[in-house]
Design an enzyme around this catalytic site. Structure first.
Site, PDB file in Angstrom:
ATOM      1  N   HIS A  18      -2.704  10.790   0.571  1.00  0.00           N
ATOM      2  CA  HIS A  18      -2.386   9.230  -0.032  1.00  0.00           C
ATOM      3  C   HIS A  18      -2.513   9.285  -1.451  1.00  0.00           C
ATOM      4  CE1 HIS A  18      -3.245   5.006   0.269  1.00  0.00           C
ATOM      5  NE2 HIS A  18      -4.559   5.049  -0.665  1.00  0.00           N
ATOM      6  N   ASP A  27       4.870 -14.425  11.379  1.00  0.00           N
ATOM      7  CA  ASP A  27       3.442 -14.817  11.426  1.00  0.00           C
ATOM      8  C   ASP A  27       2.403 -13.723  11.870  1.00  0.00           C
ATOM      9  OD1 ASP A  27       0.934 -15.977  11.283  1.00  0.00           O
ATOM     10  OD2 ASP A  27       1.601 -18.070  12.134  1.00  0.00           O
ATOM     11  N   GLU A  60       0.786  -1.143   0.027  1.00  0.00           N
ATOM     12  CA  GLU A  60      -0.130   0.049  -0.097  1.00  0.00           C
ATOM     13  C   GLU A  60       0.993   1.216  -0.003  1.00  0.00           C
ATOM     14  OE1 GLU A  60      -2.765   0.284   3.252  1.00  0.00           O
ATOM     15  OE2 GLU A  60      -3.530   2.233   2.912  1.00  0.00           O
ATOM     16  N   LYS A  94      -7.038  -0.616  11.835  1.00  0.00           N
ATOM     17  CA  LYS A  94      -6.452  -0.901  10.608  1.00  0.00           C
ATOM     18  C   LYS A  94      -5.118  -0.117  10.463  1.00  0.00           C
ATOM     19  CE  LYS A  94      -5.623  -1.199   6.198  1.00  0.00           C
ATOM     20  NZ  LYS A  94      -4.935  -0.546   5.155  1.00  0.00           N
TER      21      LYS A  94
HETATM   22  P1  NAD Z   1      10.167 -23.254  16.194  1.00  0.00           P
HETATM   23  O1  NAD Z   1       9.168 -24.393  16.029  1.00  0.00           O
HETATM   24  O2  NAD Z   1      11.276 -22.950  15.009  1.00  0.00           O
HETATM   25  O3  NAD Z   1      10.761 -23.372  17.510  1.00  0.00           O
HETATM   26  C1  NAD Z   1      11.713 -22.402  18.095  1.00  0.00           C
HETATM   27  C2  NAD Z   1      13.140 -23.155  18.574  1.00  0.00           C
HETATM   28  O4  NAD Z   1      13.985 -22.185  18.655  1.00  0.00           O
HETATM   29  C3  NAD Z   1      12.819 -24.095  19.635  1.00  0.00           C
HETATM   30  O5  NAD Z   1      13.074 -25.170  19.421  1.00  0.00           O
HETATM   31  C4  NAD Z   1      13.559 -23.392  20.569  1.00  0.00           C
HETATM   32  O6  NAD Z   1      14.319 -24.233  21.617  1.00  0.00           O
HETATM   33  C5  NAD Z   1      14.683 -22.944  19.829  1.00  0.00           C
HETATM   34  N1  NAD Z   1      15.391 -21.466  20.410  1.00  0.00           N
HETATM   35  C6  NAD Z   1      16.546 -21.190  20.339  1.00  0.00           C
HETATM   36  N2  NAD Z   1      17.096 -19.999  20.775  1.00  0.00           N
HETATM   37  C7  NAD Z   1      15.845 -19.368  21.404  1.00  0.00           C
HETATM   38  C8  NAD Z   1      15.733 -18.608  21.976  1.00  0.00           C
HETATM   39  N3  NAD Z   1      16.769 -17.508  22.356  1.00  0.00           N
HETATM   40  N4  NAD Z   1      14.395 -18.335  22.617  1.00  0.00           N
HETATM   41  C9  NAD Z   1      13.515 -19.215  22.480  1.00  0.00           C
HETATM   42  N5  NAD Z   1      13.752 -20.450  21.737  1.00  0.00           N
HETATM   43  C10 NAD Z   1      15.020 -20.674  21.153  1.00  0.00           C
HETATM   44  O7  NAD Z   1       9.392 -21.876  16.210  1.00  0.00           O
HETATM   45  P2  NAD Z   1       8.155 -21.320  17.275  1.00  0.00           P
HETATM   46  O8  NAD Z   1       8.497 -19.878  17.662  1.00  0.00           O
HETATM   47  O9  NAD Z   1       7.638 -22.321  18.336  1.00  0.00           O
HETATM   48  O10 NAD Z   1       6.873 -21.532  16.100  1.00  0.00           O
HETATM   49  C11 NAD Z   1       6.670 -20.407  15.304  1.00  0.00           C
HETATM   50  C12 NAD Z   1       6.255 -21.057  13.976  1.00  0.00           C
HETATM   51  O11 NAD Z   1       4.944 -21.673  14.239  1.00  0.00           O
HETATM   52  C13 NAD Z   1       5.613 -20.008  12.962  1.00  0.00           C
HETATM   53  O12 NAD Z   1       6.307 -20.484  11.617  1.00  0.00           O
HETATM   54  C14 NAD Z   1       4.121 -20.071  12.995  1.00  0.00           C
HETATM   55  O13 NAD Z   1       3.622 -19.632  11.668  1.00  0.00           O
HETATM   56  C15 NAD Z   1       3.881 -21.318  13.306  1.00  0.00           C
HETATM   57  N6  NAD Z   1       2.620 -21.600  13.796  1.00  0.00           N
HETATM   58  C16 NAD Z   1       1.662 -21.035  14.192  1.00  0.00           C
HETATM   59  C17 NAD Z   1       0.555 -21.490  14.586  1.00  0.00           C
HETATM   60  C18 NAD Z   1      -0.622 -20.228  15.198  1.00  0.00           C
HETATM   61  O14 NAD Z   1      -0.346 -19.299  15.293  1.00  0.00           O
HETATM   62  N7  NAD Z   1      -1.822 -20.862  15.450  1.00  0.00           N
HETATM   63  C19 NAD Z   1      -0.021 -22.812  14.536  1.00  0.00           C
HETATM   64  C20 NAD Z   1       1.151 -23.690  14.449  1.00  0.00           C
HETATM   65  C21 NAD Z   1       2.189 -23.159  13.793  1.00  0.00           C
END
Ligand code: NAD
Length: 427
Positions: free
Chosen positions: A378, A281, A80, A265
């Site tokens: 805009h 996300d 946008e 928005k």
């Molecule tokens: P991820 O699965 O990659 O997990 C994060 C990993 O990073 C963990 O294994 C953790 O041990 C590691 N890590 C390393 N350094 C870290 C630090 N400093 N702090 C925290 N963890 C650390 O990622 P996630 O964040 O668990 O999941 C995010 C993903 O899940 C996104 O892609 C999202 O789109 C997706 N998702 C979203 C939904 C929803 O929002 N409803 C549902 C399912 C999946």
């Protein structure tokens, strides 16, 4: 590093890139990433399903941001026109009052375990709470590395949702998990799946859904800014009048969900642009933001503005679950570059920057509405899109856009007529 770069928007693209490269310490590899959008089709093919290619968006930096005393280039990806200009203009106004100040809550995300057919839901919920210390200890043992980083499960709560009906007694168990620098969805979902059976046995019920809640009201950002009247003033309106008009616009949003929705928005214009540019996300944040806005039962603005003596004071408060590890970040060099440009090392700083961008685009929209009306500014930017769509290229784009904006008729037909006149070709 100063994010104040006067005249940046007037520089040609290569000069803009050189300036940012110098400021952010970018190397040739980073330019490859910027020029090719971060990923190619082969990488994309490993990210999602049924891939046929990649889809690009503009990648920009918003300027003038100072957040918690440190300047930041704010990466933005958005289709946008005027979002980046609006954010930069408003950040300049906030800068005059000392910039944005933020406060992040601990990064605690809720995992939900639904229990159905619980024999006696009140007794079941009480049994879960009795077992809480043990259950938390077991849950923490499942994520030792996260705990070592200072995160991990921190609380367990249980609410009775139904005492009878099609699903029998229903309990929602919440596992509260400090996700540190991760957005946390996969992490929390895994914990819910691994602890659900134990919890169902204790409550004498059946395991239902096991997934995080995107209403991350335990993981919020608060952003404030004070804008002196002097910085608010417009060509034809003194600062005090603009201040009063913006405060009145805020009250309108506080009274009316139809206005609050559009107000929000405008906030998400800034927030989402940062989230997209840094590989977050944004659907999760959007869902959480709007559920939070409605959590009193009436949909409310996520940011409000109040008058003080000689200045306007804005406060944004919203959930913002973002990550600097995990998610798409390992696969997308463009997202990692976005984080690098912003100088982001922690999820809390990223939330601060996205929140500040949201308060900035809110301020810019309210100021425009309170003075010229939104269309003037805009349309000047939209005119470039219209000129390009009419077939203009090179310098003709800006020439035609200026003429369109000045005429007040920013329409494709008008652009074609001007193009024909300037090139001598039939429209
Ligand atoms: P991820 O699965 O990659 O997990 C994060 C990993 O990073 C963990 O294994 C953790 O041990 C590691 N890590 C390393 N350094 C870290 C630090 N400093 N702090 C925290 N963890 C650390 O990622 P996630 O964040 O668990 O999941 C995010 C993903 O899940 C996104 O892609 C999202 O789109 C997706 N998702 C979203 C939904 C929803 O929002 N409803 C549902 C399912 C999946």
């Amino acid at each position: 590093m100063s994010s104040r770069l006067p005249g940046f928007y007037r520089l040609p693209l290569p000069a803009r890139r050189a300036r940012v490269a110098e400021l952010a310490g970018l190397g040739p590899d980073d330019w490859q990433v910027i020029e090719h959008g971060g990923i190619d089709a082969q990488v994309a093919d490993h990210m999602i399903e049924n891939v046929i290619g990649t889809y690009a968006l503009p990648f920009a930096v918003a300027l003038n941001f100072t957040i918690d005393g440190a300047d930041a280039l704010v990466p933005m990806s958005v289709e946008e026109p005027s979002v980046v200009a609006a954010a930069s203009n408003a950040a300049r106004m906030a800068r005059a009052g000392g910039g944005f100040t933020t406060k992040a809550s601990p990064p605690v995300v809720i995992g939900q375990i639904q229990l159905t057919r619980v024999d006696d839901p009140d007794l079941g919920a009480a049994a879960i709470l009795d077992a809480k210390p043990r259950l938390l200890e077991e849950a923490r043992a499942l994520v030792p590395r996260l705990c070592a980083r200072g995160g991990g499960p921190v609380d367990l709560t249980a609410r009775v949702l139904a005492r009878g009906g099609p699903d029998g007694g229903v309990i929602a168990v919440h596992l509260h998990v400090d996700c540190r620098d991760a957005m946390g969805a996969n992490l929390v979902n895994g914990l819910c799946e691994d602890t659900a059976d134990r919890i169902a046995t204790i409550a004498k019920g059946t395991v239902g859904l096991r997934i995080l809640s995107n209403l991350t009201d335990g993981r919020t950002i608060t952003v404030t800014a004070r804008v002196p009247d002097e910085a608010l003033k417009a060509d034809d309106a003194p600062g005090i009048d603009v201040r009063k008009a913006i405060a009145a616009a805020s009250r309108f949003a506080e009274l009316d969900p139809y206005r609050a929705c559009t107000h929000n928005k405008g906030i998400m214009n800034g927030v989402d642009a940062v989230l997209v540019a840094t590989g977050q996300d944004w659907r999760a944040v959007e869902a959480g933001a709007h559920a939070f806005a409605a959590h009193t039962g009436t949909y409310k603005p996520l940011a409000t503005w109040r008058e003080e003596e000689g200045s306007l004071h804005g406060t944004l408060h919203m959930p913002l679950a973002v990550g600097t590890v995990g998610g798409a970040l390992h696969a997308h060099p463009g997202a990692r570059l976005g984080l690098h440009l912003a100088g982001v090392k922690t999820a809390a700083r990223l939330a601060a920057i996205a929140g500040a961008a949201g308060l900035a685009t809110n301020l810019a929209a309210l100021r425009a509405l309170a003075t010229d009306g939104i269309q003037r500014g805009h349309m000047a930017l939209h005119a470039r899109v219209v000129a390009r769509a009419a077939g203009a290229t090179g310098e003709l784009v800006d020439t035609i856009a200026r003429e369109l904006a000045a005429s007040g008729e920013v329409k494709a037909e008008a652009a074609r007529v001007i193009l024909a006149r300037l090139t001598g070709e039939p429209a």
